[in-house]
Design a protein around this motif. Structure first.
Motif, short mmCIF file in Angstrom:
data_model
loop_
_atom_site.label_atom_id
_atom_site.label_comp_id
_atom_site.label_asym_id
_atom_site.label_seq_id
_atom_site.Cartn_x
_atom_site.Cartn_y
_atom_site.Cartn_z
N ALA D 324 -63.53 22.32 65.92
CA ALA D 324 -64.03 21.12 65.28
C ALA D 324 -65.01 20.36 66.16
CB ALA D 324 -62.88 20.20 64.89
N LEU D 325 -65.00 20.66 67.46
CA LEU D 325 -66.01 20.03 68.31
C LEU D 325 -67.41 20.43 67.88
CD1 LEU D 325 -64.45 20.36 71.85
CD2 LEU D 325 -65.00 18.26 70.67
N ALA D 326 -67.49 21.63 67.27
CA ALA D 326 -68.74 22.09 66.67
C ALA D 326 -69.88 22.18 67.68
CB ALA D 326 -69.16 21.20 65.48
N VAL D 327 -69.53 22.50 68.92
CA VAL D 327 -70.56 22.86 69.88
C VAL D 327 -70.24 24.25 70.40
CG1 VAL D 327 -71.14 20.54 70.59
CG2 VAL D 327 -69.28 21.74 71.72
N GLU D 328 -71.22 24.88 71.02
CA GLU D 328 -71.07 26.29 71.32
C GLU D 328 -69.87 26.58 72.21
OE1 GLU D 328 -74.58 27.97 73.01
OE2 GLU D 328 -73.54 29.84 73.40
N MET D 329 -69.79 25.86 73.34
CA MET D 329 -68.71 26.13 74.29
C MET D 329 -67.35 25.87 73.66
SD MET D 329 -69.41 27.19 77.34
CE MET D 329 -70.77 27.41 78.44
N GLY D 330 -67.26 24.77 72.92
CA GLY D 330 -65.99 24.41 72.31
C GLY D 330 -65.54 25.46 71.32
N MET D 331 -66.49 25.91 70.50
CA MET D 331 -66.12 26.92 69.51
C MET D 331 -65.75 28.22 70.18
SD MET D 331 -68.85 25.94 66.63
CE MET D 331 -68.73 27.33 65.55
N THR D 332 -66.46 28.57 71.24
CA THR D 332 -66.09 29.77 71.99
C THR D 332 -64.66 29.63 72.49
OG1 THR D 332 -68.36 29.84 72.73
CG2 THR D 332 -66.81 31.27 73.85
N GLY D 333 -64.37 28.49 73.08
CA GLY D 333 -63.02 28.27 73.59
C GLY D 333 -61.99 28.32 72.49
N GLY D 334 -62.27 27.65 71.38
CA GLY D 334 -61.30 27.59 70.30
C GLY D 334 -61.01 28.97 69.72
N ILE D 335 -62.07 29.73 69.46
CA ILE D 335 -61.86 31.04 68.85
C ILE D 335 -61.24 32.00 69.85
CG2 ILE D 335 -63.06 32.99 67.82
CD1 ILE D 335 -65.04 30.97 66.70
N LEU D 336 -61.66 31.89 71.10
CA LEU D 336 -61.06 32.73 72.12
C LEU D 336 -59.57 32.42 72.24
CD1 LEU D 336 -61.83 34.81 74.22
CD2 LEU D 336 -62.15 32.97 75.85
N HIS D 337 -59.26 31.15 72.05
CA HIS D 337 -57.85 30.76 72.20
C HIS D 337 -56.99 31.35 71.09
CE1 HIS D 337 -54.92 28.61 74.40
NE2 HIS D 337 -54.49 27.94 73.37
N ILE D 338 -57.58 31.65 69.94
CA ILE D 338 -56.82 32.32 68.90
C ILE D 338 -56.21 33.58 69.47
CG2 ILE D 338 -57.02 33.61 66.74
CD1 ILE D 338 -59.10 31.67 65.83
N PHE D 339 -57.03 34.34 70.15
CA PHE D 339 -56.57 35.61 70.72
C PHE D 339 -55.64 35.38 71.92
CE2 PHE D 339 -57.45 39.21 73.65
CZ PHE D 339 -56.86 40.19 72.89
N ASN D 340 -56.07 34.53 72.83
CA ASN D 340 -55.29 34.31 74.04
C ASN D 340 -53.92 33.73 73.72
OD1 ASN D 340 -57.36 35.28 75.50
ND2 ASN D 340 -58.16 33.29 76.10
N HIS D 341 -53.93 32.80 72.76
CA HIS D 341 -52.65 32.21 72.40
C HIS D 341 -51.77 33.21 71.68
CE1 HIS D 341 -50.12 29.71 69.62
NE2 HIS D 341 -49.62 29.51 70.81
N ALA D 342 -52.39 34.08 70.89
CA ALA D 342 -51.59 35.10 70.20
C ALA D 342 -50.86 35.96 71.23
CB ALA D 342 -52.48 35.96 69.31
N LEU D 343 -51.58 36.34 72.28
CA LEU D 343 -50.93 37.15 73.32
C LEU D 343 -49.76 36.40 73.94
CD1 LEU D 343 -54.04 38.50 75.26
CD2 LEU D 343 -52.60 39.75 73.69
N ALA D 344 -50.03 35.17 74.36
CA ALA D 344 -49.01 34.45 75.12
C ALA D 344 -47.82 34.10 74.25
CB ALA D 344 -49.63 33.19 75.71
N THR D 345 -48.11 33.52 73.08
CA THR D 345 -46.99 33.06 72.27
C THR D 345 -46.21 34.25 71.73
OG1 THR D 345 -46.40 31.39 70.67
CG2 THR D 345 -48.07 32.92 69.99
N GLY D 346 -46.92 35.35 71.42
CA GLY D 346 -46.21 36.55 70.99
C GLY D 346 -45.24 37.01 72.05
N CYS D 347 -45.72 37.05 73.27
CA CYS D 347 -44.87 37.50 74.36
C CYS D 347 -43.66 36.57 74.52
CB CYS D 347 -45.68 37.53 75.64
SG CYS D 347 -44.77 38.18 77.02
#
Lengths: 625, 141, 81, 492
Positions: D324-347
């Protein structure tokens, strides 16, 4: 031949080497523990001055190996310290502490050789997490709490640092770790992050809180790395920042003040770490070549003698299980070798000539003198008086002499004595032959420690301190107390925060949950019979509104008015009837036990009428307003 | 449940017609309003009528749990299989016209839609009956 | 030392004490007479370091103990409450 | 055209109907079918990602009909990224199910379990690849219904209530989504997302569009579990069988987030949500509140599962905040976190499930000394927790770093404080658990055997834990998809 061998990153040797430890057993493990640092040291000797191991990750440049004359002294001493600490702890059966300690060493080396902020942050965080187990392994409640606070405080510092790094990147577009120009928010954020590592007041309380709670062998490791890495990063980024001179000078005395009233032997030593690091920080703040040399040399020597000092009480703790001054005494009969080796450390930290503290500390003090910082000079000399008083006189006096506490004791295991012996030898060796230390310093040294004048001044200062101690020695006996420090703030705040989470926040969570459960329940109740629900809703709303505006009882003070306006009475009556109807309907619903109450055609008409009304309202709003 | 002879008799008469009608709707899917879903529901409804007028166990004997599952899965798999068949012959999912049969593409489409209708019909009739029988079981026992 | 009786012990202690005082005196004299190269006006004063050592030690002890007694020192279970 | 796009969705669905059929014959076959289906769909996801990287966005017309009439499937880098995440987590969860389900779900429920879980997976993958708003709704319903059933499947006390509450709130959500979809259809006459985004600008001043946006936001907000719409989540997470919980936390809520991203960025467009109607800034505040409040709730929990659930809510907040920050770095972080969080929370959830499987422990205080009993599992737990706190070199740090940069890039320094504060709070509750596990003394002397789990459970745990570490170092791998995804979303 050897030039062809590409050097390995020292941090990698330790971190990967640590992972092998759990696989080894018995004598093999012991040999491994002492050989690994030797291998790493040889590797480091062949590391040329250059920049290695540059990686590009996600658009950032990570420099893992910036090897120059600034980082190498720290590299040397850290590996020497790893050897000494491993030797001291070699008798431990479990692997956990060894692994944590080696990762701590590796992370510290990584931080020292890091050439950009991201990899620096990486290794600093790794240091925090690998050092905490050395405290947790004490396995007692106070240690757990202290370890917890230790991690949290370092994470706090790390967060500020990270914020600083991010800001720095946003402003400058790069993450290279070099001298920061003054001003700007990130300057202060990064500085605070580093000050936390170096335990500069008011961010120092983690040190005196956590180090004494470490295990006997763990504290030796703890004492060596974190603060010195803090000093190193301050040298890199903030050499010559004026504020550090004052922080350092105050810090030097601050530690001494707390050491006076401290009862726990190792906590007293921890406060002296703060005091000694104060010299280094002041040196960093002065920023001249001599001062920086002094700071690095002092860090080098400090690691040696402080380790030795922690090894002494560590051995006492290992043998007797006690560490409070009020519980100890008279151990000189049973642990004479420990006493002698400890005294070497004590004399070193007090900067007695021929011991290594003298050749480094006097360099910083001289730098202060040459810069004409009179007040700083006085404070630093005063701190050295206090240091001698406590580390070299009070602590051994109450541990090994004073009244005999009648404790059964013997000398510690051979490896502990060996480790202490080697450390003591190094202290003396550097003290007698300082050139070996001066040669590895980044700037050329034109400082001569051994002049008659300096030696006499120092001995006079310390001898008269001894006189003062002898006169007042009963006054400074330990008392069974603890001291308030800046950890008061976050200990209290932490408790309050936890209370807040456990009580109001939890209640709030429950309330949110309940509200939504009610909402969902209400939705269900509505769906079960919308017509009845609407009728009930209208009835209760009506009753509610009327009750608010007209009042329930007809004998209220508004009676006169009401009798004039007769409809109010009627409204009130109607409201009560509506309330009754509602109650009746609910009673019926309860009797029906969830069965659908089939309504006649009139409710359907009512619903249609309601919809029509809503639609008309919508039109009215849309076209009239 | 209350049942009477009258109800039972009428049900016995109606059920075959219902099912026939359902089947008619299924197979007429490609050319007229109707199709697999609607026909399937009607056939399923005949089972429900049976269960209502007799009792649950008699309906269970007509279409047992296993049969229902088998029909359900087979129907769905047939549908998916026919869709994937188009992929095999190099088309897009559900692109029936491409299947190499000796007919005009429109006719192939019609045929395939009929088959798909049947598959869906099987699926839905099992499903409709299952839904009712499962829900009824909960209350009955 | 372990095999000496009490009066002998006392004598030895007294003897050592005297030796120590003598040493202090010698140091103070040395500090007056050797050539010095001070950084500031004050540290070149005669016996500056001797006096600083003695007074610094005593003052540190007194000030810190006072601070501790009235403010900083708390009982060991202070945080447990 | 690339057939992977339809196969990735159809494989789980075919598996879902194959497994009851085979289950009639041999119940154990269901597991094999499920594993095979999940594996295949992971394989197709990889192929999909490959072709998206080489040839850009892929469009697929089902039945060969053109979009306004036919159904269109669209895979852009974001979809491919989500596909990979979902199918990876699903595969691990299905593998993990083998022993867990045999023990926790007695009495012939295995067939239905695998059918439902495959439906859940298929539904989510469908949501991710579809290019049609109505299909999005239908597939959302499909996986939601499977999810309701899966929450209740154990039949234990509380599972029906948990499922019921989930059902009620989520149905309200889906109803609102349907309403929103209907409004958009009324006004534009199309349901295709690409079409919608072209036609909508003409109606930007219409109240109907605002209404649709509001409905869609709230509807997907419930699915995403944004505060205060998260109340269904802890109950459902702590009751459902662990593999299901893993899919929930790692994929289902992310799919909600994904739909939110689609609605905001693909349908309405960057300009509309930031300038005309400042929805995105409002969402950042909601996300910030989610992060802080959920972290606080997590601290106060006594049950491990609930603690992890609240922590998961907080991290979904990170995702939404970044996007929702709607800037490049923020969106990169947010979308990347989908994956990173999936790994961590899954584990983490896998580990919690392993503890339940082996000892039946659910309370945090009872975890004392388990570190000595299940060393590998607990080491994995620690690694994942470190990633969640965001300590380098774990994956969590990378996304935290990008989010902070994004917040600064957007000029919202307050969110840097929120992120850092939240990571401190996260540290508080994970450290408490880790400390109890490793240094809390031994509470189960003799009661719990010192052995590890069956391989089917241990392997997923270790894969995810290693993933947390590996993707912290080799950030470039997920970024290869994330960066083009951000490009596509922000219309560059």
């Amino acid at each position: 031949m050897i030039e062809h061998i590409f050097p390995v990153h020292p941090a990698a040797i330790f971190i990967l080497g640590a992972l092998v430890i759990p696989l080894l057993k018995g004598r093999l493990k012991q040999i491994y523990l002492v050989t690994l640092p030797v291998v790493a040291f040889v590797n480091l000797l062949y590391l040329p001055h250059s920049v290695f191991w540059v990686h590009h990750i996600g658009g950032f440049e990570l420099i893992f190996g910036r090897v120059d004359s600034m980082s190498l002294p720290f590299g040397y001493i850290f590996i020497i310290m790893a050897f000494l600490g491993a030797l001291y702890a070699i008798h431990l059966k479990g692997s956990g502490e060894h692994v944590a300690a080696f990762i701590l060493v590796g992370a510290s080396l990584g931080a020292v050789f890091a050439g950009d902020y991201i990899s620096l942050y990486l290794f600093l965080a790794m240091m925090t997490f690998s050092s905490a187990p050395l405290i947790f392994y004490r396995r007692r409640k106070s240690a757990t709490g202290a370890g917890f606070r230790y991690i949290m405080f370092h994470l706090f510092g790390g967060s500020l640092l990270l914020a600083g790094i991010v800001l720095h990147y946003t402003f400058t577009g790069h993450t290279h770790f070099g001298p920061l120009e003054s001003g700007g928010l990130y300057f202060y954020l990064v500085m605070i992050g580093f000050l936390v590592k170096a335990a500069v007041p008011p961010f120092h309380a983690w040190l005196s809180d956590a180090y004494p709670e470490g295990t006997a062998t763990g504290s030796v490791f703890l004492s060596a790395f974190t603060t010195k890495v803090g000093v190193y990063v301050l040298i890199r980024a903030f050499a010559g920042a004026d504020i550090l001179i004052w922080l350092g000078a105050i810090m030097a005395v601050y530690g001494v003040v707390y050491a006076v009233i401290e009862n726990d032997g190792r906590r007293l030593l921890a406060y002296h770490i703060i005091s000694q690091v104060g010299y280094m920080v002041a040196g960093v703040g002065m920023g001249t070549q001599m001062a920086i040399n002094g700071a690095i040399a002092h860090a080098f020597c400090h690691i040696l003698y402080k380790a030795l000092l922690f090894m002494g009480p560590g051995a006492v703790l290992y043998v007797t299980g006690k560490e409070k001054l009020t519980e100890l005494g008279g151990l000189y009969k049973t642990m004479p070798i420990t006493l002698i080796l400890f005294m070497v450390g004590g004399l070193s930290i007090s900067a007695v000539p021929l011991f290594n503290g003298f050749v480094s500390k006097s360099m910083i003090v001289a730098a202060a003198g040459l810069q004409g910082e009179a007040a700083v000079y006085i404070l630093l000399v005063l701190a050295s008086v206090g240091t001698f008083l406590h580390t070299c006189l009070k602590l051994p006096y109450y541990t090994f002499f004073a009244r005999d506490a009648g404790i059964e004791a013997q000398e510690p295991p051979r490896n502990m004595l060996m480790s202490m012996g080697i450390t003591a030898f190094l202290c003396l060796f550097i003290g007698i032959y300082p050139a070996i230390l001066y040669n590895i310093l980044p700037y050329p040294v034109d400082f001569v420690p051994y002049t008659i004048e300096k030696v006499v001044e120092k001995i006079a200062l310390l001898s008269f301190t001894f006189l003062g101690f002898w006169l007042l020695k009963d006054k400074i006996a330990g008392q069974p107390t603890i001291s308030l420090d800046t950890d008061w703030f976050y200990r209290k705040a932490g408790t309050a925060f936890m209370w807040f989470c456990r009580n109001p926040a939890l209640a709030f969570a429950g309330w949110v949950d309940m509200t939504f459960a009610r909402l969902a329940g209400g939705f269900l109740w509505f769906c079960r019979n919308p017509a009845s629900a609407l009728a009930t809703g209208v009835d209760s709303m009506f009753a509610f509104v009327v009750r608010i505006f007209v009042g329930r009882q007809r004998h209220s003070p508004l009676r006169a008015l009401k009798s004039v306006v007769g409809w109010m009475d009627r409204l009130s009556l109607a409201a009560e009837e509506a309330a009754k109807r509602r109650a009746q309907r609910e009673k019926m619903a309860a009797l029906a036990q969830g069965e659908v109450d089939v309504r006649g055609i009139d409710s359907a008409l009512f619903l249609v009428a309601l919809m029509l009304a809503l639609f008309l309202l919508y039109l009215a709003v849309k076209y009239l307003w | 449940m209350m049942t009477t002879v009258v109800i039972q008799t009428i049900a016995r008469v109606v059920v075959p017609f219902l099912q026939l009608f359902g089947l008619y709707i299924i197979v007429h899917g490609p050319v007229s309003p109707g199709g697999g879903f609607q026909g399937g529901v009607i056939v399923g409804a005949s089972m429900i009528l049976l269960a209502l007028s007799y009792d649950l166990s008699s309906a269970e004997t007509k279409v047992s749990h296993k049969v229902r599952i088998a029909m359900d899965s087979t129907g769905a798999l047939l549908f998916a299989g026919m869709g994937l068949l188009c992929l095999l012959v190099g088309g897009v999912f559900l692109e029936y016209g491409i299947i190499p049969l000796p007919m005009a593409p429109a006719e192939v489409r019609g045929l395939m839609i009929l088959l798909v209708g049947v598959a869906i019909g099987i699926h839905i009739m099992a499903l409709a009956a299952s839904l009712f029988l499962h829900l009824a079981e909960e209350h009955d026992t | 030392m372990r095999y000496l009786n009490n009066s002998e012990k006392k004598r030895i202690v007294r003897y050592r004490k005297h030796l120590f005082y003598l040493g202090l005196l010698l140091l103070a004299l040395l500090e007056i007479f050797i050539p010095r190269d001070p950084y500031f006006w004050f540290d070149g004063l005669p016996v500056f370091y001797s006096v600083f050592g003695l007074l610094g030690c005593i003052l540190t002890i007194i000030i810190c103990k006072t601070l501790g007694r009235y403010w900083l020192m708390k009982s060991e279970d202070y945080y447990e409450e | 055209m690339d057939d992977s796009i339809i196969l990735v969705v159809m494989t789980p669905f075919v598996g879902a109907y194959l497994s009851p059929l085979l289950g009639l014959w041999r119940e154990r076959l269901c597991h094999l079918v499920a594993v095979a289906a999940a594996l295949l769909s992971l394989f197709f996801s990889f192929r999909l990602a490959g072709s998206v990287l080489t040839s850009g966005t892929i469009r697929y017309w089902v039945g060969g009909w053109e979009p306004p009439w036919g159904i269109e499937l669209v895979v852009d880098p974001l979809s491919a990224f989500m596909c990979l995440t979902i199918s990876l987590v699903s595969l691990l969860a299905v593998i993990y199910s083998k022993n867990f389900i045999e023990k926790e779900l007695p009495g012939g429920k295995m067939t239905s379990y695998y059918t439902l879980i495959l439906l859940l997976i298929g539904g989510m993958l469908g949501v991710v690849v579809t290019g049609d708003l109505f299909n999005l709704f239908v597939l959302t319903e499909i996986f939601s219904v499977a999810a309701y059933a899966l929450v209740a499947i154990s039949g234990k006390r509380g599972s029906f209530i948990g499922s019921y509450r989930y059902l009620i709130l989520a149905s309200i959500g889906t109803s609102l989504i349907l309403l929103g979809t209907g409004y958009l259809y009324i006004i534009t006459g199309t349901l295709n997302m690409a079409d919608l985004s072209v036609r909508l600008p003409a109606f930007y001043d219409s109240w109907v569009v605002f209404g649709a946006l509001a409905f869609l936001l709230i509807g997907f907000g419930i699915k995403t579990a944004l505060f205060p719409l998260h109340t269904w989540l802890p109950g459902a997470y702590s009751i459902a069988p662990t593999p299901v919980t893993v899919i929930f936390s790692a994929a289902v809520s992310k799919v909600g987030g994904y739909s939110l991203i689609r609605v905001l960025f693909t349908i309405f467009g960057l300009e509309f949500i930031t300038d005309l109607v400042p929805v995105a800034p409002a969402l950042t505040w909601v996300a910030a509140a989610t992060i802080l409040v959920a972290s606080m709730f997590a601290i106060s929990q006594t049950s491990l599962m609930r603690m992890l659930a609240y922590s998961s809510v907080a991290h979904i907040g990170y995702v939404v905040l970044g996007v929702a920050l709607a800037v490049e770095m923020g969106m990169t972080g947010g979308i990347l976190h989908i994956f990173n969080h999936a790994l961590a929370t899954g584990c983490l959830f896998f580990c919690a499930g392993a503890v339940i499987y082996k000892t039946g422990i659910r309370r945090i205080d009872d975890l004392r000394g388990l570190g000595g009993k299940m060393p590998l599992t607990m080491a994995a737990f620690t690694l994942a927790a470190v990633s969640k706190v965001g300590i380098p070199p774990s994956a969590g740090f990378v996304s935290k770093f990008y989010l902070s940069l994004g917040a600064l890039e957007a000029g919202e320094w307050i969110f840097v404080i929120v992120i850092l504060l939240a990571s401190l709070m996260t540290a508080v509750f994970y450290l408490r658990v880790i400390n109890l596990i490793f240094f809390g003394g031994d509470k189960h002397e003799g009661k719990v055997q010192r052995d590890e789990l069956p391989l089917s459970m241990l392997v997923p745990i270790i894969i995810l834990a290693l993933g947390c570490a590996v993707f912290g170092i080799f950030v470039g791998i997920p970024l290869r998809l994330v960066e083009p995804a951000v490009m596509v979303l922000s219309g560059m």
